[in-house]
Design an enzyme around this catalytic site. Structure first.
Site, PDB file in Angstrom:
ATOM      1  N   LYS A 182      47.750  42.803  48.275  1.00 55.51           N
ATOM      2  CA  LYS A 182      46.597  41.894  48.192  1.00 55.51           C
ATOM      3  C   LYS A 182      46.505  41.008  49.441  1.00 55.51           C
ATOM      4  O   LYS A 182      47.357  41.085  50.321  1.00 55.51           O
ATOM      5  CB  LYS A 182      46.689  41.054  46.928  1.00 55.51           C
TER       6      LYS A 182
HETATM    7  C1  LIG Z   1      46.245  44.774  41.846  1.00 57.26           C
HETATM    8  C2  LIG Z   1      45.264  44.636  40.748  1.00 57.26           C
HETATM    9  C3  LIG Z   1      45.644  44.198  39.472  1.00 57.26           C
HETATM   10  C4  LIG Z   1      47.084  43.993  39.079  1.00 57.26           C
HETATM   11  O1  LIG Z   1      47.719  42.988  39.798  1.00 57.26           O
HETATM   12  P1  LIG Z   1      49.318  42.816  39.645  1.00 57.26           P
HETATM   13  O2  LIG Z   1      49.580  41.484  40.261  1.00 57.26           O
HETATM   14  O3  LIG Z   1      49.924  43.946  40.415  1.00 57.26           O
HETATM   15  O4  LIG Z   1      49.645  42.858  38.207  1.00 57.26           O
HETATM   16  C5  LIG Z   1      44.662  44.016  38.519  1.00 57.26           C
HETATM   17  N1  LIG Z   1      43.360  44.259  38.794  1.00 57.26           N
HETATM   18  C6  LIG Z   1      42.959  44.693  40.006  1.00 57.26           C
HETATM   19  C7  LIG Z   1      41.504  44.911  40.256  1.00 57.26           C
HETATM   20  C8  LIG Z   1      43.894  44.910  41.021  1.00 57.26           C
HETATM   21  O5  LIG Z   1      43.487  45.363  42.208  1.00 57.26           O
END
Ligand SMILES: *Cc1c(COP(=O)(O)O)cnc(C)c1O
Length: 380
Positions: A182
């Site tokens: 992210k």
């Molecule tokens: C990465 C992601 C998640 C999950 O996030 P985590 O922190 O890995 O649990 C949920 N929704 C979307 C759209 C994502 O891209």
């Protein structure tokens, strides 16, 4: 041209993050404590919300958001069909039913024209996803379905905005991720945002076993030996202070990171927009894109290579790619449990088959971007 190796994503961390870890390590306070609090305050300020509450990841954030809104067995929750699987999984954790809504293959986000037909008297909430850093049309969703609670899945959208309002401040509760893929990262990590005092209080208890006060409050209070009340079934979804310390540093770099990625996204638009079999991201100027990733749409009716062959070709040239994300209605569990046909959500199906994310991150150099553009332009 000399071959370059370019990963799809790389966290941008260094000496400052390394230094920041010393404080929790030497203070001895390493789970949810002062650093988490500092991170939360900075995050709330940046996203223009009253409350930010750190949790272990965005999946647990989504789960807690739904629990706090009292989503339970018998309820339905609307979820876009093209998103990371955890958006739908969070609904399953509550015993509720995820109802898929198709997406718009141009924005990759929930198709607001498809929402109304999916609403029943069981529909309690909707989870619009701000995919790849582009906000979903929350203003339109509020007009269409004012009765629904809105949980923003802003996993990819730290720093993004719609009509000048930051992601996380648009619905009832916002959820963010600090996974290494992210925009900013703490290894694993998540954040909940809300302007509602009562929801914030519930979320605060739910993330910490249901305890009425946190360990930090108890240890620093006058009677640290008295255990708190537990009036609800909670979870241990806390963030550590090590992660909090990283988050404080990373968040200070967020806007600079986005600005840099935005510059290179514009370079991609300009150069790759000339290739007639690739569609570059399109969106109106009411959005501030967070550029968590840069996702192209491959028009196989014109392209010399099919999407998967293109990804293989680029891999051989050192360039990592991925499908944007996956269509959840096509994954084994959802397909079989709810007896869904892949063509029930044609927009999500297209995104699943024809989207392609190319590298865009803060560890890349000018030569990396030029190399990617040149390789793509050479394909005939
Ligand atoms: C990465 C992601 C998640 C999950 O996030 P985590 O922190 O890995 O649990 C949920 N929704 C979307 C759209 C994502 O891209």
């Amino acid at each position: 041209m000399e071959k370059r190796i370019i990963p799809i994503s790389l966290p941008s961390m260094g000496q400052e993050e390394w230094e920041a870890l010393k404080e929790p390590i030497f203070s001895g306070w390493i789970t949810q404590g002062p650093k988490v609090k500092e991170f939360e305050e900075l995050f709330a300020k940046r996203h223009n919300v009253k409350h930010a509450l750190a949790v272990s990841n965005c999946t647990t954030a989504l789960h807690l958001a739904l629990v706090a809104l009292d989503v339970k067995a018998g309820d339905e929750v609307l979820v876009p069909a093209f998103t990371w699987v955890s958006t739908a999984n969070a609904v399953m954790y509550c015993g509720a039913t995820p109802i898929f809504v198709d997406v718009d293959p141009v924005t990759f986000n929930i198709n607001t024209d498809s929402i109304l037909a999916k609403i029943t008297d069981k529909t309690k909430a909707i989870i619009p996803v701000h995919l790849f850093g582009l906000c979903a049309d929350i203003d339109v969703i509020k007009q269409i379905a004012p009765q629904l609670k809105i949980v923003e899945d802003g996993a990819c959208a730290a720093g993004a905005a719609l009509n000048g309002q930051p992601a996380g401040s648009l619905g009832d509760i916002g959820c963010f991720s600090f996974h290494p893929r992210k925009s900013v990262t703490t290894g694993e990590g998540g954040m909940l945002t809300t302007n509602d005092d009562a929801l914030a209080e519930r979320l605060n208890m739910l993330r910490n076993h249901g305890a009425s006060i946190s360990e930090e409050q108890r240890h620093k209070g006058p009677k640290p030996y008295i255990l708190p009340e537990f009036d609800m079934v909670g979870y241990n979804y806390r963030m550590t202070d090590l992660q909090g310390a990283l988050g404080v540093i990373q968040l200070q770099k967020l806007d600079q990171f986005i600005e840099e990625r935005e510059g290179w996204a514009n370079y991609y638009h300009q150069e790759l927009g000339k290739i007639d079999w690739l569609r570059v991201p399109r969106y109106s100027d009411k959005y501030k894109h967070g550029w968590q990733s840069y996702v192209l749409f491959v028009d196989e009716s014109k392209s010399p290579l099919k999407r998967n062959d293109l990804m293989e070709y680029l891999q051989q040239h050192g360039i990592s790619t991925r499908p944007g994300t996956h269509a959840v209605h096509m994954l084994g569990f959802y397909k079989n449990t709810f007896n869904i046909d892949e063509q029930d959500y044609p927009g999500a199906y297209q995104c699943n088959e024809y989207s392609m994310s190319i590298p865009l991150h803060n560890k890349m150099t000018e030569l990396d971007y030029q190399y990617i553009v040149e390789i793509l332009k050479q394909i005939k």
